[in-house]
Design an enzyme around this catalytic site. Structure first.
Site, short mmCIF file in Angstrom:
data_model
loop_
_atom_site.label_atom_id
_atom_site.label_comp_id
_atom_site.label_asym_id
_atom_site.label_seq_id
_atom_site.Cartn_x
_atom_site.Cartn_y
_atom_site.Cartn_z
N THR A 1 12.84 42.54 35.32
CA THR A 1 11.87 41.98 36.27
C THR A 1 10.57 42.78 36.22
OG1 THR A 1 13.65 41.27 37.75
CG2 THR A 1 11.46 41.52 38.73
N GLY A 2 9.44 42.08 36.33
CA GLY A 2 8.17 42.79 36.42
C GLY A 2 7.10 42.17 35.54
N THR B 1 5.39 43.29 32.90
CA THR B 1 5.54 43.39 31.44
C THR B 1 6.62 42.45 30.95
OG1 THR B 1 4.90 45.72 31.59
CG2 THR B 1 5.83 44.99 29.51
N ASP C 1 8.74 51.79 35.75
CA ASP C 1 7.59 52.34 36.46
C ASP C 1 7.21 53.70 35.88
OD1 ASP C 1 7.29 50.22 38.48
OD2 ASP C 1 9.28 50.88 39.09
N LYS D 1 12.66 53.03 38.18
CA LYS D 1 12.44 51.60 38.28
C LYS D 1 12.57 51.19 39.74
CE LYS D 1 14.53 49.01 35.34
NZ LYS D 1 13.25 48.25 35.26
N GLU E 1 18.96 45.09 38.45
CA GLU E 1 18.58 45.59 37.13
C GLU E 1 19.61 46.59 36.62
OE1 GLU E 1 13.71 45.19 37.57
OE2 GLU E 1 14.69 47.09 38.02
#
Length: 223
Positions: A32-33, A35, A86, A96, A105
């Protein structure tokens, strides 16, 4: 001079470079995110059998591209899990949870044969936790009790207001932790009653990091 005009261009480059490390036609775990979102848009090239998503947002994006999303309970193992971070260090340990999906995750990553982490070089650090707070997912009734325990560990926990995880829990962002031994701290925080999990990924680190730098893509493994 950088090859990339913006940070988003770096993220896109890392996502594209990760494709060769992912299985074609198999079942992929997807994180997730921001990128990862660039990567998801490229996944139709892999002609995946299906994907296991780490969040509802990721599942929705995959489905819009026509990629079948399956429940993890129906999957024994994954050829690979791909996600951002992160922060990540030379040991392939990560922080993260900036997007509040850390628990799912971590669960999806745990059944993958390899963990491909895609980041731009702003996420590469010498020591975890100096610049980015550590997210901790907490059962709501335990928020204050967990916060006191985190203070006793030297941290400064801040309640992430207005955020509820996909699991119905809350997030404490812990500033000023001195993360010298990521594996030990991951275990210690996870043993606090009321903690679902924390955003240190050291017990199950990345296998490889695809890092977009000003000079291009670098593939890094644990040192």
């Amino acid at each position: 001079m950088s090859l990339y005009a913006t940070q988003d261009e770096k993220k896109q480059a890392a996502a594209k470079a990760a494709l060769k490390h992912l299985p074609k036609g198999g079942i992929l775990g997807v994180g997730t995110g921001s990128t990862v979102n660039f990567l998801i848009d490229l996944l139709p090239e892999l002609q995946l059998e299906a994907a296991v998503a780490s969040s509802q947002a990721t599942a929705d994006r995959l489905k819009k591209l026509g990629i079948e999303v399956v429940d993890m309970n129906h999957v024994g193992s994954l050829d690979a899990y791909v996600d951002g971070a992160d922060e990540i260090d030379r040991h392939m340990h990560m922080i993260k949870g900036g997007g509040a999906a850390l628990t799912r995750e971590k669960i999806v990553a745990s059944i993958a044969k390899k963990f491909v982490c895609i980041v731009d070089d702003s996420k590469w650090v010498d020591q975890l936790g100096r610049d980015f707070p550590l997210p901790v997912e907490v059962i709501p009734m335990a928020r204050s009790a967990v916060a006191r325990k985190l203070v006793s560990l030297g941290g400064d926990p801040v309640y992430r207001e207005g955020v509820v995880t996909d699991n119905g829990n809350v997030i404490l962002d812990v500033f000023n932790l001195n993360i010298l031994n990521a594996i030990d701290l991951e275990k210690t925080i996870n043993n606090i009653p009321g903690v679902v999990t924390n955003g240190i990924f050291a017990l199950n680190p990345a296998t490889i990091a695809i890092v977009a730098t000003n000079d291009g893509i670098e593939e890094r493994t644990a040192q």
